[in-house]
Enzyme design. Structure first.
Site, PDB file in Angstrom:
ATOM      1  N   GLU A   1     -62.674 -45.244 -85.956  1.00 47.69           N
ATOM      2  CA  GLU A   1     -63.236 -46.403 -86.666  1.00 47.69           C
ATOM      3  C   GLU A   1     -62.872 -47.717 -85.997  1.00 47.69           C
ATOM      4  O   GLU A   1     -63.634 -48.687 -86.055  1.00 47.69           O
ATOM      5  CB  GLU A   1     -62.781 -46.410 -88.136  1.00 47.69           C
ATOM      6  CG  GLU A   1     -63.374 -45.305 -88.984  1.00 47.69           C
ATOM      7  CD  GLU A   1     -62.580 -44.004 -88.937  1.00 47.69           C
ATOM      8  OE1 GLU A   1     -61.618 -43.914 -88.122  1.00 47.69           O
ATOM      9  OE2 GLU A   1     -62.886 -43.073 -89.700  1.00 47.69           O
TER      10      GLU A   1
ATOM     11  N   LYS B   1     -68.204 -43.876-104.043  1.00 49.15           N
ATOM     12  CA  LYS B   1     -69.131 -42.777-103.766  1.00 49.15           C
ATOM     13  C   LYS B   1     -70.143 -42.600-104.903  1.00 49.15           C
ATOM     14  O   LYS B   1     -71.336 -42.393-104.650  1.00 49.15           O
ATOM     15  CB  LYS B   1     -68.316 -41.489-103.580  1.00 49.15           C
ATOM     16  CG  LYS B   1     -69.139 -40.305-103.118  1.00 49.15           C
ATOM     17  CD  LYS B   1     -68.232 -39.089-102.836  1.00 49.15           C
ATOM     18  CE  LYS B   1     -69.055 -37.937-102.274  1.00 49.15           C
ATOM     19  NZ  LYS B   1     -68.206 -36.778-101.941  1.00 49.15           N
TER      20      LYS B   1
ATOM     21  N   MET C   1     -48.614 -58.010 -68.660  1.00 50.48           N
ATOM     22  CA  MET C   1     -48.225 -59.321 -69.171  1.00 50.48           C
ATOM     23  C   MET C   1     -46.818 -59.274 -69.769  1.00 50.48           C
ATOM     24  O   MET C   1     -46.024 -60.194 -69.583  1.00 50.48           O
ATOM     25  CB  MET C   1     -49.242 -59.815 -70.210  1.00 50.48           C
ATOM     26  CG  MET C   1     -49.046 -61.273 -70.620  1.00 50.48           C
ATOM     27  SD  MET C   1     -49.161 -62.427 -69.238  1.00 50.48           S
ATOM     28  CE  MET C   1     -50.874 -62.943 -69.353  1.00 50.48           C
TER      29      MET C   1
ATOM     30  N   PHE D   1     -57.715 -38.589-103.412  1.00 52.08           N
ATOM     31  CA  PHE D   1     -57.743 -38.221-101.997  1.00 52.08           C
ATOM     32  C   PHE D   1     -58.497 -39.285-101.210  1.00 52.08           C
ATOM     33  O   PHE D   1     -59.592 -39.679-101.594  1.00 52.08           O
ATOM     34  CB  PHE D   1     -58.413 -36.849-101.824  1.00 52.08           C
ATOM     35  CG  PHE D   1     -58.562 -36.453-100.380  1.00 52.08           C
ATOM     36  CD1 PHE D   1     -57.443 -36.234 -99.589  1.00 52.08           C
ATOM     37  CD2 PHE D   1     -59.816 -36.312 -99.816  1.00 52.08           C
ATOM     38  CE1 PHE D   1     -57.576 -35.888 -98.252  1.00 52.08           C
ATOM     39  CE2 PHE D   1     -59.964 -35.960 -98.480  1.00 52.08           C
ATOM     40  CZ  PHE D   1     -58.842 -35.747 -97.702  1.00 52.08           C
ATOM     41  N   GLN D   2     -57.912 -39.718-100.128  1.00 48.32           N
ATOM     42  CA  GLN D   2     -58.472 -40.763 -99.258  1.00 48.32           C
ATOM     43  C   GLN D   2     -58.771 -42.052-100.019  1.00 48.32           C
ATOM     44  O   GLN D   2     -59.735 -42.748 -99.723  1.00 48.32           O
ATOM     45  CB  GLN D   2     -59.714 -40.252 -98.510  1.00 48.32           C
ATOM     46  CG  GLN D   2     -59.353 -39.187 -97.481  1.00 48.32           C
ATOM     47  CD  GLN D   2     -60.470 -38.872 -96.494  1.00 48.32           C
ATOM     48  OE1 GLN D   2     -61.638 -38.930 -96.846  1.00 48.32           O
ATOM     49  NE2 GLN D   2     -60.107 -38.522 -95.270  1.00 48.32           N
TER      50      GLN D   2
END
Lengths: 572, 164
Positions: A51, A163, A479, A113-114
């Site tokens: 993602e 959902k 760097m 969940f999630q």
């Protein structure tokens, strides 16, 4: 008009009506109701491998095209993986709309969940965000999200949709409306301030046009150049503004700040008037604020009132859209000059151009090698002319690209300026390529950056985005190594990436790209030619570089810009 | 320095969290914050007392929140400011009338009486609340709660009789 749609169908319809053609995402449980009708939508879905990659692709797309980039993720980890790209887009004012799935509204708060508190997590790193709790709100929310992302000071907006809301049905009543009583971005600046600004400008002796990334976002490149020419102004372009005024403009002094050119940094430092448009006095530009441009008055034009006076007081603050304000400034300048020529600002102009000519950016490429990063970038820039979009990660290679690439047009430079997100280049290049399929997209990356997000080359290979990646492999987090070398007595800690693992050529090939390696300076032109001959898949060139080369000029962190160091010998 | 800021916001879910998060993110200290509905439907008013030398940045950052409609900073004297306090004061039966007498000087109402304590409700300016507390300290204050300040702009330029 009044057909029955699911929330997901309504969402897609609303996105299509916003003109969305492509979305970068990764599916998951909470967005299953969305991914099914996505198959029937005109919107192309690009399946990222992570993602974070999807988010940076949306940002790269927006950077290169000026249009809103769209990214989709599922609930929980999908959404939290978007936090970095959102924070990145927020810092650089990039218009992105993120759609995230959420657990069913009846499960929110039960540690399902999630489940993650997405809007709470993303509120501080978005311009605005939404949690949709009624399916009928979807058209309005999408309309507002795009309006917020693209107008005023652009930025990322997240829309979190449970959902069950995606699955619920609603009656489609047409495109949504905008109801934001507290959101009124300004267009033109106040005429009194415009007049005061030009008065101050004409009375000044050592003016500098401090051009920032806001000019790119405002699509004000043409007006900026017209104004600079009309007012006879020397110009500095910040990291985010590279290209908005062509490097070939006769009074262009380069990028100012920590790794800016001597002329750009010093001209601001000695200026008596900073004509600041779409810039925000970032610490990388100012160095020690108390010692920054001590004699300068400030005209500060910004669409975001909070930027004005945040770091540096402005004698003439102007809130407005850069393009509209520049048009006003051009007209007011003509009016106040009343037929007279603009001041020639002598001897100031000669002084700053002298600084520029006496202190050019240089490098010393020895024929026997190793390859210097600056040399490769210089060669590539020369080869490409202004027919490419160049993307960078974060670190030494980014600074060298900003320094040595010849930028002539806006939206051809895609990089992570404010947040400084390592790993930005590969996915952002994919997004830029998606936006501009006919343009060659080069990413100059570091070996450290590349290893953070290289998997998105799989996306590029499979989805048909033939980006070209040049890895400046110096075997280190360069760097950080530079700072440890200079300011921590050379005690190198946690920066070593040498040892030949991974084999970047094999890694590239494994991901469906063409892999190449170059380690001899003499072979650089040929390898560029060879990379350009590949058009059907991504190319990765591993450029084996000098492990010890450092970025100069440099203003040590926290130091005054008076103390700019031109080379290693200049350090005490 | 304390600044009194009145913020008119759209009454949307999470708007308090957005304001609080912004204060935390920018390092502004909140001394007190109250929130409630206003006369206008769909709007809420927050009254924030913030400790910062930089009130202009607070105002601008508040305006950046999409749900913020209007921000007003009140200079002393520009607004009617009130606060509500409940104070539990030690008062055994033989000192009860003395405490009640002392309290009657203020607009304090005894709202609960226990065997050894009195609970007062005091509404007024922040200064009068402070004075009341000062008066009660010698008896022993065992608990106290304040509502935080609320403020409305004055209609006239003259100072209200009850103070700032």
């Amino acid at each position: 008009m009044s057909e029955q749609l699911t929330g997901a169908q309504a969402l897609l319809r609303a996105l299509e009506l916003e003109g969305v053609e492509i979305a970068f995402g990764v599916p998951g449980g909470a967005v299953l109701p969305l991914y099914d009708p996505l198959l029937d939508s005109s919107i192309r879905h690009v399946l990222a491998r992570h993602e974070q990659g999807a988010g940076h692709m949306a940002s790269g797309y927006a950077h290169a095209s000026g249009r809103v980039g769209v990214t989709i993720a599922t609930s929980g980890p999908g959404a939290t993986n978007l936090v970095t790209p959102l924070a990145d887009a927020y810092a650089d004012s990039i218009p992105v709309v993120a759609i995230t799935g959420q657990v069913a509204s009846t499960s929110i708060g039960y540690d399902a969940f999630q489940e993650a508190h997405t809007w709470g997590i993303t509120a501080p790193c978005t311009k605005h965000n939404y949690l949709v709790t009624d399916v009928n709100d979807i058209p309005n929310v999408v309309r507002e999200a795009f309006h917020l992302a693209a107008t005023g000071r652009p930025g990322p907006v997240l829309v979190d949709i449970p959902k069950n809301i995606l699955a619920a049905t609603m009656t489609w009543q047409g495109q949504g409306t905008i109801d934001l009583p507290g959101y009124k971005p300004r267009g033109e600046g106040h005429h009194k301030q415009i007049s005061a600004a030009i008065k101050l400008l004409l009375a000044s002796e050592r003016p500098v046009f401090y051009a920032g990334g806001g000019l790119v976002r405002a699509e004000a490149a043409e007006e900026a150049l017209t104004f600079a020419r009309a007012a006879n102004l020397p110009v500095v372009t910040t990291l985010m503004a590279r290209g908005v005024i062509p490097d070939s403009y006769e009074k262009h002094l380069g990028m100012p700040g920590m790794h800016g050119t001597y002329a750009a940094t010093m001209s601001m430092q000695r200026s008596d008037l900073l004509v600041t448009i779409g810039a925000r006095f970032d610490d990388r530009v100012t160095g020690k604020v108390a010692a920054f441009a001590p004699d300068a008055k400030v005209i500060h034009v910004d669409i975001d009132p909070a930027e004005i006076g945040k770091v540096r007081n402005a004698e003439v603050p102007i809130v407005g859209h850069a393009k509209a304000v520049l048009k006003q400034l051009i007209a007011e300048l003509e009016k106040q000059l009343d037929g007279d020529p603009a001041p020639d600002y002598q001897p100031w102009i000669d002084t700053v151009l002298g600084w520029r000519d006496d202190n050019p950016l240089t490098y010393d490429q020895r024929p026997e090698g190793p390859i210097l990063q600056q040399y490769f970038i210089d060669e590539l820039s020369r080869y490409m002319g202004d027919n490419a979009i160049v993307v960078a990660g974060v670190g030494q290679h980014q600074m060298w690209t900003s320094q040595f690439w010849k930028f002539e047009r806006p939206n051809t430079w895609v990089n992570s300026g404010g947040l400084g997100t390592m790993g930005y280049a590969v996915p952002a290049a994919v997004g830029a390529q998606a936006a501009m399929p006919e343009t060659t997209v080069w990413a100059i990356d570091g070996d450290g950056c590349f290893q953070m997000t290289s998997q998105e080359l799989i996306t590029a290979a499979i989805e048909g985005f033939p980006v070209k990646i040049a890895i400046m492999n110096n075997g280190a987090l360069g760097m950080v190594k530079q700072w440890q070398s200079l300011f921590y007595n050379g005690r190198l800690s946690g920066v070593d990436l040498s040892g030949g693992i991974p084999d970047f050529v094999m890694l590239a090939e494994a991901m469906g790209c063409v892999g190449m390696r170059v380690d001899n300076p003499a072979d650089v032109p040929a390898i560029i030619e060879k990379a350009m001959s590949v058009t059907d898949r991504p190319v990765v060139i591993e450029v084996v570089c000098d492990p010890d080369e450092m970025v100069f000029p440099m203003v040590p962190a926290g130091g005054s810009n008076d103390d700019v160091v031109l080379n290693k010998q200049g350090l005490k | 320095m304390n600044h009194l800021i009145s913020v008119l916001v759209e009454n949307k879910p999470g708007v308090l969290a957005r304001v609080a998060t912004m204060f935390a993110r920018r390092g502004f200290n909140i001394h007190s914050l109250t929130v409630g509905p206003t006369a206008e439907e769909g709007m809420s008013r927050m009254t924030v007392v913030a400790e910062t030398p930089e009130v202009e940045q607070i105002t601008k950052q508040l305006y950046k929140l999409v749900h913020t409609v209007k921000v007003t900073e009140f200079e002393p004297g520009q607004a009617v400011v009130r606060e509500l306090m409940l104070v539990k004061v030690n008062a055994d039966p033989k000192r009860r009338s003395e405490v009640l007498n002392a309290a009657s000087v203020f607009d304090a109402t005894a709202v609960d009486i226990g065997s050894s304590s009195l609970t007062f409700q005091v509404a007024g300016t922040p200064e009068s609340l402070a004075d009341f507390l000062e008066m009660m300290r010698p008896y022993g204050v065992s608990a106290l709660v304040k509502s935080g300040r609320i403020a409305l702009a004055k209609n006239s330029k003259t100072k209200a009789a009850a103070g700032t």
